[in-house]
Scaffold this motif. Structure first.
Motif, PDB file in Angstrom:
ATOM      1  N   MET A   1       2.526  -4.079 -25.155  1.00 30.80           N
ATOM      2  CA  MET A   1       1.704  -3.648 -24.032  1.00 30.80           C
ATOM      3  C   MET A   1       2.351  -3.978 -22.687  1.00 30.80           C
ATOM      4  O   MET A   1       2.347  -3.167 -21.771  1.00 30.80           O
TER       5      MET A   1
ATOM      6  N   ALA B   1      -9.433  -7.014 -25.330  1.00 24.69           N
ATOM      7  CA  ALA B   1     -10.454  -5.972 -25.469  1.00 24.69           C
ATOM      8  C   ALA B   1      -9.821  -4.649 -25.884  1.00 24.69           C
ATOM      9  O   ALA B   1     -10.306  -3.965 -26.792  1.00 24.69           O
ATOM     10  N   GLN B   2      -8.710  -4.326 -25.233  1.00 22.07           N
ATOM     11  CA  GLN B   2      -8.103  -3.030 -25.539  1.00 22.07           C
ATOM     12  C   GLN B   2      -7.451  -2.999 -26.916  1.00 22.07           C
ATOM     13  O   GLN B   2      -7.522  -1.999 -27.612  1.00 22.07           O
ATOM     14  N   VAL B   3      -6.827  -4.113 -27.292  1.00 23.85           N
ATOM     15  CA  VAL B   3      -6.194  -4.148 -28.612  1.00 23.85           C
ATOM     16  C   VAL B   3      -7.257  -4.023 -29.704  1.00 23.85           C
ATOM     17  O   VAL B   3      -7.087  -3.276 -30.671  1.00 23.85           O
TER      18      VAL B   3
ATOM     19  N   ASP C   1      -0.470  -5.527 -38.333  1.00 22.94           N
ATOM     20  CA  ASP C   1      -0.543  -6.587 -37.318  1.00 22.94           C
ATOM     21  C   ASP C   1      -1.093  -6.047 -36.006  1.00 22.94           C
ATOM     22  O   ASP C   1      -0.663  -4.998 -35.544  1.00 22.94           O
ATOM     23  N   PHE C   2      -2.005  -6.785 -35.409  1.00 26.07           N
ATOM     24  CA  PHE C   2      -2.420  -6.499 -34.044  1.00 26.07           C
ATOM     25  C   PHE C   2      -2.191  -7.773 -33.239  1.00 26.07           C
ATOM     26  O   PHE C   2      -3.069  -8.613 -33.119  1.00 26.07           O
ATOM     27  N   ALA C   3      -0.959  -7.921 -32.755  1.00 25.04           N
ATOM     28  CA  ALA C   3      -0.613  -9.147 -32.043  1.00 25.04           C
ATOM     29  C   ALA C   3      -0.926  -8.982 -30.559  1.00 25.04           C
ATOM     30  O   ALA C   3      -0.722  -7.917 -30.002  1.00 25.04           O
TER      31      ALA C   3
ATOM     32  N   SER D   1      -0.560 -10.671 -26.594  1.00 29.53           N
ATOM     33  CA  SER D   1       0.255 -11.654 -25.874  1.00 29.53           C
ATOM     34  C   SER D   1      -0.490 -12.307 -24.722  1.00 29.53           C
ATOM     35  O   SER D   1      -0.103 -13.366 -24.262  1.00 29.53           O
ATOM     36  N   SER D   2      -1.573 -11.694 -24.202  1.00 35.76           N
ATOM     37  CA  SER D   2      -2.379 -12.435 -23.228  1.00 35.76           C
ATOM     38  C   SER D   2      -3.842 -12.028 -23.347  1.00 35.76           C
ATOM     39  O   SER D   2      -4.164 -10.958 -23.862  1.00 35.76           O
ATOM     40  N   ALA D   3      -4.708 -12.912 -22.876  1.00 40.68           N
ATOM     41  CA  ALA D   3      -6.144 -12.742 -23.109  1.00 40.68           C
ATOM     42  C   ALA D   3      -6.674 -11.442 -22.512  1.00 40.68           C
ATOM     43  O   ALA D   3      -7.601 -10.844 -23.043  1.00 40.68           O
ATOM     44  N   SER D   4      -6.050 -10.985 -21.393  1.00 41.62           N
ATOM     45  CA  SER D   4      -6.582  -9.785 -20.761  1.00 41.62           C
ATOM     46  C   SER D   4      -6.313  -8.529 -21.585  1.00 41.62           C
ATOM     47  O   SER D   4      -6.814  -7.465 -21.270  1.00 41.62           O
ATOM     48  N   GLU D   5      -5.512  -8.645 -22.644  1.00 44.73           N
ATOM     49  CA  GLU D   5      -5.216  -7.473 -23.474  1.00 44.73           C
ATOM     50  C   GLU D   5      -6.170  -7.335 -24.647  1.00 44.73           C
ATOM     51  O   GLU D   5      -6.229  -6.286 -25.293  1.00 44.73           O
TER      52      GLU D   5
ATOM     53  N   ASN E   1     -17.810 -12.227 -22.558  1.00 41.85           N
ATOM     54  CA  ASN E   1     -17.063 -13.471 -22.612  1.00 41.85           C
ATOM     55  C   ASN E   1     -16.315 -13.662 -21.303  1.00 41.85           C
ATOM     56  O   ASN E   1     -15.825 -12.700 -20.733  1.00 41.85           O
TER      57      ASN E   1
ATOM     58  N   MET F   1      -5.825 -18.840 -28.807  1.00 42.48           N
ATOM     59  CA  MET F   1      -6.213 -17.850 -27.799  1.00 42.48           C
ATOM     60  C   MET F   1      -7.384 -17.004 -28.291  1.00 42.48           C
ATOM     61  O   MET F   1      -8.333 -16.742 -27.551  1.00 42.48           O
TER      62      MET F   1
ATOM     63  N   MET G   1      -8.653 -14.876 -18.592  1.00 40.71           N
ATOM     64  CA  MET G   1      -9.010 -13.457 -18.711  1.00 40.71           C
ATOM     65  C   MET G   1      -8.282 -12.577 -17.699  1.00 40.71           C
ATOM     66  O   MET G   1      -8.209 -11.372 -17.877  1.00 40.71           O
TER      67      MET G   1
ATOM     68  N   SER H   1     -11.374 -16.424 -27.102  1.00 35.05           N
ATOM     69  CA  SER H   1     -11.862 -15.098 -26.703  1.00 35.05           C
ATOM     70  C   SER H   1     -12.624 -14.403 -27.823  1.00 35.05           C
ATOM     71  O   SER H   1     -12.707 -13.188 -27.844  1.00 35.05           O
TER      72      SER H   1
ATOM     73  N   THR I   1       1.240  -3.856 -30.819  1.00 33.62           N
ATOM     74  CA  THR I   1       0.318  -4.224 -29.745  1.00 33.62           C
ATOM     75  C   THR I   1       0.978  -5.152 -28.728  1.00 33.62           C
ATOM     76  O   THR I   1       0.623  -5.143 -27.565  1.00 33.62           O
TER      77      THR I   1
END
Lengths: 318, 309
Positions: free
Chosen positions: B280, A199-201, A189-191, A193-197, B218, A219, B223, A223, B277
């Protein structure tokens, strides 16, 4: 002077609201549409529904008015949209996507609520309420995993990318895991929790994964280009719906949301013409054909010939 | 076990470039936050909105065929205007700084969706962004181009801030942040200084948003969620590593280094088998608490030593 000013303002507001209210009630049939966000899939669901109903209304010689509201993919916008929809006392409410459907069903027991694009109506408590009808967009998850196997024959490990707060996605990932277990494929799983994460995930998904799978997740649909550009290892990106292909998804087997919307409109027609809707018809699964969508880039990257694509289309088209 | 370690180690090595790129881009936001929180001493939350504003404006302009350099410029200006409005709310309408910022962030959410004509995202895939253009022209991989471009921007921003805060106006802004009453007593119009400071801070946030949108190909309305915490984390980590009595430019560089280290720590943590993940945010929070408490603990330790001496 101040008082006069206040009176003028109040009077103007009243006049405006009366004009708006009167303006709303001129059609024979009033339908309130509450759409969760501006995504291709949901837009299609709205379009299919309104087109079918408009055609029907024309045949019947009736006028129909659609009041469309959009919650812009924000949970806190849903309740106000539903409140204003109910306040207009429409003939029916068409709620697109789970948050809208749940909220609408929870706030009215007399106006018929028709939902669509809800993955798990039973789990959301939509089944069993007298004024609630609709169609589920339960994604063909198992078939999509099978598609991964067709596109990447030696697939051993799949990364699931989804938003941890979207129930729809969590349910689908659970189903995908069952299918993967049957096919002896490892998963992780690569969950997010917010859009700003995101790219890094995505960057943290290692090269040892043979595919990334995204269910119908709001979401991540929003993205999807972020995912595509952070996917530097060029891992095949299989997605839950066709709307994500334009933004960089590789391939999907997808429900046609326009047909789903039209299917929901059939229930609306029965209700509006006073016919009985049987219990079996109340909550429906998608009945149309699945669409195989593969982006041109993916065809090159996967080395697919046009014959192979046609063969796949035939396999899943039925 | 050894094999597992090996895989993790190699994985981490490969992740470092993307971590640095990520850290440099968000570092420019951290510089903006540094100006509001540290230089100006105003807790400004508008950056959560202005970062997205910068990304959205760039994405919409570039997708509609505007030159990318011009698009970046317009993004920065739009961010600065939003920041100035926050400043006006705070100074002229006497709304508390935190609330002014939050209100601006709220308002920008709707504004951003309007700019995208009702959509919640605009894709920049295969669009002529600065990064794509340079990558095509120089035939260099995107992840390398990201680092080069973002490092150049960071250096440019640091140089500009360093120069600006040495000028008469810049010094007046610093004085305002240091001691508002004293600055006013010296005849400085503090209101206009706060407004200018917030304009610069949010202009930088918008620049960061513009670069991040190009990096991610994007721009989305969400964001920037949590941007303020990311900026603060970078500042605190930077201050932990770089000693207090350094020249101003080194402090600014420390913010960028802090941002890169923040990203690398998160990346490292995510590679650990026990971390998911969705941890975070928890990792970030723990990191911030740790980094901030170290300074306090150090201080106490010093006091004790001083007593003993």
């Amino acid at each position: 002077m101040k008082k006069l000013f206040a009176i003028v303002i109040v009077a103007t507001l009243l006049a405006v609201s009366i004009v708006i209210l009167v303006g709303c009630n001129q059609a024979d049939i009033n339908v309130e549409i509450i759409q969760f966000g501006n995504f291709d899939a949901l837009n299609s669901a709205a379009e299919g529904f309104t087109q079918r109903l408009e055609d029907w209304a024309n045949e019947q010689g009736k006028t129909i008015h659609f009041e469309e509201r959009n919650a812009n993919a924000t949970a806190s916008n849903v309740a106000p949209s539903v409140q204003s929809a109910i306040a207009n006392q429409p003939d029916l409410i068409y709620a697109i996507a789970t948050p809208c459907a749940v909220n609408a069903a929870g706030n009215t027991t007399d106006i018929p609520v028709l939902y669509t694009a809800v993955t798990n109506p039973t789990g959301e408590g939509l089944v069993g309420q007298d004024n609630v009808y609709g169609t589920s967009d339960m994604n063909p998850v198992a078939l999509q995993i099978e598609l991964i196997k067709d596109l990447v024959p030696n697939v051993k490990k799949i990364a699931f990318l989804f938003c941890s707060s979207e129930t729809n996605s969590v349910v689908q990932v659970g189903m995908a895991k069952v299918q993967c277990a049957l096919m002896k494929i490892d998963t992780k799983d690569f969950a997010v929790s917010s859009a700003s994460e995101i790219a890094q995930v995505v960057a943290s998904i290692g090269e040892d994964f043979d595919a990334i799978y995204i269910p119908t997740d709001n979401m991540l649909a929003n993205s999807i280009s972020t995912v595509a550009s952070a996917n530097t290892h060029n891992i095949p990106l299989i997605v839950g719906e066709a709307g994500m292909i334009a933004g960089g998804g590789w391939a999907t087997l997808s429900i046609n949301y326009k047909l789903l919307g039209a299917q929901t409109a059939e229930i609306a027609i029965k209700l509006l013409s006073g016919q009985q809707v049987s219990d079996a018809e109340r909550h429906q699964m998608y009945k149309g054909a699945l669409e195989l969508v593969i982006s041109e880039d993916a065809k090159t990257a996967l080395g697919l010939t046009s014959e192979q694509v046609t063969a796949l289309q035939q396999k899943y088209g039925e | 076990m050894l094999n597992l370690l090996n895989v993790t180690f190699m994985g981490i090595l490969r992740l470092i470039p993307s971590g640095i790129g990520e850290g440099l881009a968000w570092g420019i936001l951290a510089l903006g936050v540094y100006i509001s929180f540290r230089v100006l001493d105003v807790a400004d939350m508008s950056v959560d909105g202005t970062l997205a504003l910068g990304g959205v404006v760039t994405a919409v302009l570039v997708a509609n065929g505007t030159n990318v350099v011009l698009a970046i410029l317009i993004s920065v200006i739009s961010g600065a205007v939003a920041g100035a409005i926050t400043g006006l709310m705070h100074t002229k309408l006497k709304i508390p700084a935190i609330l002014s910022g939050i209100l601006m962030m709220f308002a920008l959410y709707s504004v951003n969706i309007h700019i995208m004509s009702g959509k919640s995202n605009v894709s920049l895939l295969k669009q002529p962004t600065l990064l794509n253009l340079l990558s095509d022209w120089l035939q260099i991989d995107r992840s390398v181009i990201n680092i080069i471009v973002f490092a150049l921007f960071a250096a440019l921003v640091i140089a500009a801030i360093y120069w600006f805060f040495g000028t008469k106006l810049g010094s007046a802004i610093r004085a305002t942040g240091c001691n508002l009453q004293m600055a006013r007593a010296q005849g400085i119009d503090t209101d206009s200084k706060v407004i200018i400071g917030l304009a610069i801070s949010n202009g930088l946030a918008a620049l960061a948003g513009s670069l991040i949108a190009q990096k991610d190909s994007n721009a989305t309305v969400d964001m920037a969620s949590g941007a303020i915490v990311i900026g603060l984390a970078s500042i605190v980590i930077g201050e932990l590593i770089f000693k207090k009595n350094l020249p101003f430019w080194a402090k600014l560089a420390g913010v960028i280094v802090g941002s890169i280290i923040y990203r690398l720590i998160i990346m490292l943590a995510l590679q650990m088998p026990f971390a998911e993940t969705y941890d975070m945010k928890l990792i970030t929070a723990i990191l911030l608490v740790l980094a901030m408490s170290v300074t306090v603990i150090k201080k106490r330790h010093h006091k004790k030593e001083a007593k003993h001496a």
